[in-house]
Scaffold this active site. Structure first.
Site, PDB file in Angstrom:
ATOM      1  N   GLN A   1      38.566  33.738  30.760  1.00 24.70           N
ATOM      2  CA  GLN A   1      38.713  34.071  32.178  1.00 24.70           C
ATOM      3  C   GLN A   1      38.013  35.398  32.470  1.00 24.70           C
ATOM      4  OE1 GLN A   1      42.875  34.089  31.496  1.00 24.70           O
ATOM      5  NE2 GLN A   1      43.275  32.205  32.614  1.00 24.70           N
TER       6      GLN A   1
ATOM      7  N   ARG B   1      34.669  27.279  27.708  1.00 26.21           N
ATOM      8  CA  ARG B   1      34.536  27.102  29.158  1.00 26.21           C
ATOM      9  C   ARG B   1      34.747  28.481  29.762  1.00 26.21           C
ATOM     10  NH1 ARG B   1      39.333  24.176  31.419  1.00 26.21           N
ATOM     11  NH2 ARG B   1      38.258  22.248  30.910  1.00 26.21           N
TER      12      ARG B   1
ATOM     13  N   ASP C   1      42.856  24.659  27.767  1.00 31.22           N
ATOM     14  CA  ASP C   1      42.833  25.479  28.988  1.00 31.22           C
ATOM     15  C   ASP C   1      43.426  26.854  28.684  1.00 31.22           C
ATOM     16  OD1 ASP C   1      41.849  23.368  30.481  1.00 31.22           O
ATOM     17  OD2 ASP C   1      43.718  22.951  31.526  1.00 31.22           O
TER      18      ASP C   1
ATOM     19  N   LYS D   1      36.518  32.006  36.314  1.00 33.13           N
ATOM     20  CA  LYS D   1      36.963  33.309  36.829  1.00 33.13           C
ATOM     21  C   LYS D   1      38.390  33.606  36.389  1.00 33.13           C
ATOM     22  CE  LYS D   1      34.186  33.621  41.050  1.00 33.13           C
ATOM     23  NZ  LYS D   1      34.232  33.580  42.531  1.00 33.13           N
TER      24      LYS D   1
HETATM   25  P1  FDA Z   1      35.714  30.885  44.201  1.00 33.43           P
HETATM   26  O1  FDA Z   1      37.190  30.738  44.158  1.00 33.43           O
HETATM   27  O2  FDA Z   1      35.150  32.120  44.775  1.00 33.43           O
HETATM   28  O3  FDA Z   1      35.159  29.618  44.937  1.00 33.43           O
HETATM   29  C1  FDA Z   1      33.802  29.500  45.312  1.00 33.43           C
HETATM   30  C2  FDA Z   1      33.732  28.496  46.447  1.00 33.43           C
HETATM   31  O4  FDA Z   1      34.155  27.206  45.988  1.00 33.43           O
HETATM   32  C3  FDA Z   1      34.673  28.805  47.615  1.00 33.43           C
HETATM   33  O5  FDA Z   1      34.093  29.688  48.521  1.00 33.43           O
HETATM   34  C4  FDA Z   1      34.890  27.435  48.195  1.00 33.43           C
HETATM   35  O6  FDA Z   1      33.784  27.041  48.973  1.00 33.43           O
HETATM   36  C5  FDA Z   1      34.939  26.558  46.982  1.00 33.43           C
HETATM   37  N1  FDA Z   1      36.297  26.393  46.487  1.00 33.43           N
HETATM   38  C6  FDA Z   1      36.843  26.930  45.374  1.00 33.43           C
HETATM   39  N2  FDA Z   1      38.088  26.493  45.173  1.00 33.43           N
HETATM   40  C7  FDA Z   1      38.362  25.645  46.183  1.00 33.43           C
HETATM   41  C8  FDA Z   1      39.480  24.841  46.527  1.00 33.43           C
HETATM   42  N3  FDA Z   1      40.591  24.820  45.785  1.00 33.43           N
HETATM   43  N4  FDA Z   1      39.390  24.057  47.627  1.00 33.43           N
HETATM   44  C9  FDA Z   1      38.289  24.032  48.388  1.00 33.43           C
HETATM   45  N5  FDA Z   1      37.168  24.771  48.105  1.00 33.43           N
HETATM   46  C10 FDA Z   1      37.212  25.568  47.025  1.00 33.43           C
HETATM   47  N6  FDA Z   1      41.287  28.815  35.495  1.00 33.43           N
HETATM   48  C11 FDA Z   1      42.075  29.293  34.511  1.00 33.43           C
HETATM   49  O7  FDA Z   1      42.689  30.351  34.667  1.00 33.43           O
HETATM   50  N7  FDA Z   1      42.200  28.610  33.337  1.00 33.43           N
HETATM   51  C12 FDA Z   1      41.532  27.443  33.090  1.00 33.43           C
HETATM   52  O8  FDA Z   1      41.663  26.865  32.007  1.00 33.43           O
HETATM   53  C13 FDA Z   1      40.702  26.936  34.122  1.00 33.43           C
HETATM   54  N8  FDA Z   1      40.010  25.765  33.971  1.00 33.43           N
HETATM   55  C14 FDA Z   1      39.083  25.395  34.915  1.00 33.43           C
HETATM   56  C15 FDA Z   1      38.275  24.286  34.707  1.00 33.43           C
HETATM   57  C16 FDA Z   1      37.252  23.967  35.586  1.00 33.43           C
HETATM   58  C17 FDA Z   1      36.381  22.793  35.319  1.00 33.43           C
HETATM   59  C18 FDA Z   1      37.045  24.794  36.736  1.00 33.43           C
HETATM   60  C19 FDA Z   1      35.926  24.528  37.674  1.00 33.43           C
HETATM   61  C20 FDA Z   1      37.885  25.857  36.976  1.00 33.43           C
HETATM   62  C21 FDA Z   1      38.910  26.146  36.096  1.00 33.43           C
HETATM   63  N9  FDA Z   1      39.773  27.213  36.338  1.00 33.43           N
HETATM   64  C22 FDA Z   1      40.588  27.657  35.326  1.00 33.43           C
HETATM   65  C23 FDA Z   1      39.877  27.789  37.688  1.00 33.43           C
HETATM   66  C24 FDA Z   1      38.984  28.983  37.866  1.00 33.43           C
HETATM   67  O9  FDA Z   1      39.469  30.066  37.102  1.00 33.43           O
HETATM   68  C25 FDA Z   1      38.914  29.428  39.331  1.00 33.43           C
HETATM   69  O10 FDA Z   1      40.195  29.758  39.733  1.00 33.43           O
HETATM   70  C26 FDA Z   1      38.358  28.376  40.252  1.00 33.43           C
HETATM   71  O11 FDA Z   1      37.300  27.688  39.681  1.00 33.43           O
HETATM   72  C27 FDA Z   1      37.828  29.025  41.539  1.00 33.43           C
HETATM   73  O12 FDA Z   1      36.864  29.987  41.223  1.00 33.43           O
HETATM   74  P2  FDA Z   1      35.299  29.806  41.551  1.00 33.43           P
HETATM   75  O13 FDA Z   1      34.544  30.351  40.397  1.00 33.43           O
HETATM   76  O14 FDA Z   1      35.007  28.401  41.877  1.00 33.43           O
HETATM   77  O15 FDA Z   1      35.055  30.792  42.752  1.00 33.43           O
END
Ligand code: FDA
Length: 299
Positions: free
Chosen positions: A155, A172, A125, A175
């Site tokens: 990221q 991976r 991660d 964002k």
């Molecule tokens: P965004 O936050 O805009 O979410 C899109 C939509 O998804 C939201 O509008 C909502 O509908 C839904 N949603 C998202 N999060 C939610 C929540 N907590 N509860 C309810 N609904 C929610 N980051 C990092 O810095 N280091 C890492 O190693 C990782 N590893 C990682 C693994 C995996 C498998 C995932 C999916 C994510 C990560 N992340 C991470 C986290 C990532 O950086 C990010 O913060 C989250 O995925 C949220 O960003 P989205 O791209 O989903 O967009």
């Protein structure tokens, strides 16, 4: 991030632990390895893969880092015993990065070797920007030493990410959850998305295996378009989502023949991970406000 969201992020640490625990239950398998195994079995039955995370970060002594490493060896054994379709995700700070980089490297190498013998894989991660250099350095050292069953995370939020992507074989892409200053990180949602798209293009063009880790529909659609245009099959990419976030969308992707992996955290150190998930839940302001009103009324 919207003004309201920022305010919520600031008050979250003041929210009672009991409420944090209740609101974040959906994001965590439970306190024990049995809980993680049960959840992974359910996910596998739904056609989803998993990556298991032992909760715990920023540990304060070498013994605690050793405990986390041991717990991960236990996870690998359990994956084999229960024939689970899962790999693991590790955090370097939990394995002692901030105590002693050599100690951390020793633990990670031990895990990568264990994984290799079992035909498994270790994802490192990415944590806050104070760890980015060390994390990429360790990834490159392990790959150079011949370990091809290890991957890293980039990221899109960080301005450096496109440059960092060069030469990475297994990534991976997410964002980025850690809030970073504007000198090193994009703050605007549109800019973060643009960086995600551009980095994905670059990774796919250079032949990396990519875990597209997002629940953002615009980015999922963009990824589907990019892989379709290149005629890529599931041996080149997968979608990744967090346990408890948009599970119905994960089902749709599986139904459409996509490879989908769910991040499954378990353990007793649930607090920091829970806060990060709550800060991203669009409904959280409502939950917290409703609970506060309930508590004030009870007084
Ligand atoms: P965004 O936050 O805009 O979410 C899109 C939509 O998804 C939201 O509008 C909502 O509908 C839904 N949603 C998202 N999060 C939610 C929540 N907590 N509860 C309810 N609904 C929610 N980051 C990092 O810095 N280091 C890492 O190693 C990782 N590893 C990682 C693994 C995996 C498998 C995932 C999916 C994510 C990560 N992340 C991470 C986290 C990532 O950086 C990010 O913060 C989250 O995925 C949220 O960003 P989205 O791209 O989903 O967009």
């Amino acid at each position: 991030m919207a003004l309201l969201d920022r305010a919520i992020v600031r008050v979250l640490p003041a929210v009672p632990r009991g409420l944090v625990r209740r609101l974040s239950a959906r994001y965590i398998a439970g306190p024990t390895l049995d809980d993680a195994a049960r959840v992974v079995r359910q996910l596998n039955a739904q056609g989803k893969l998993a990556t298991i995370d032992v909760l715990g970060e920023e540990i304060h002594d070498a013994a605690a880092a050793g405990d986390i490493a041991l717990a991960y060896h236990g996870v690998f054994a359990r994956i084999d015993d229960d024939r689970l379709d899962a790999n693991v995700s590790i955090k370097l700070t939990a394995l002692g990065l901030q105590l002693d980089e050599r100690l951390c490297r020793m633990h990670v190498e031990g895990l990568v070797r264990d994984a290799r013998e079992r035909g498994n894989f270790v994802r490192i991660d990415m944590e806050d920007s104070s760890t980015t250099d060390a994390t990429l350095r360790l990834y490159h050292e392990l790959r150079t030493a011949g370990h091809d069953n290890v991957g890293v995370v980039l990221q899109a939020r960080l301005r450096r990410t496109l440059a960092d992507a060069t030469g990475l074989r297994n990534v991976r892409l997410c964002k980025g959850i850690y809030l970073e200053p504007s000198t090193i990180a994009y703050q605007d949602a549109g800019e973060i998305r643009a960086s995600f798209r551009e980095t994905l293009t670059m990774l796919l063009d250079q032949g990396s295996y990519v875990g597209v880790a997002t629940h953002d529909e615009a980015l999922i659609q963009d990824a589907l378009r990019q892989v379709r245009e290149r005629g890529l099959t599931a041996n080149r990419y997968e979608f990744q989502m967090l346990l408890g976030v948009r599970p119905e969308r994960a089902d749709e992707l599986v139904g459409a023949g996509q490879r989908v992996r769910i991040y499954v955290p378990f353990g007793t150190h649930w607090y920091e991970y829970s806060l990060r998930r709550l800060q991203e839940n669009p409904a959280i302001a409502g939950y917290v406000a409703a609970d506060t009103v309930r508590r004030v009324r009870r007084r």
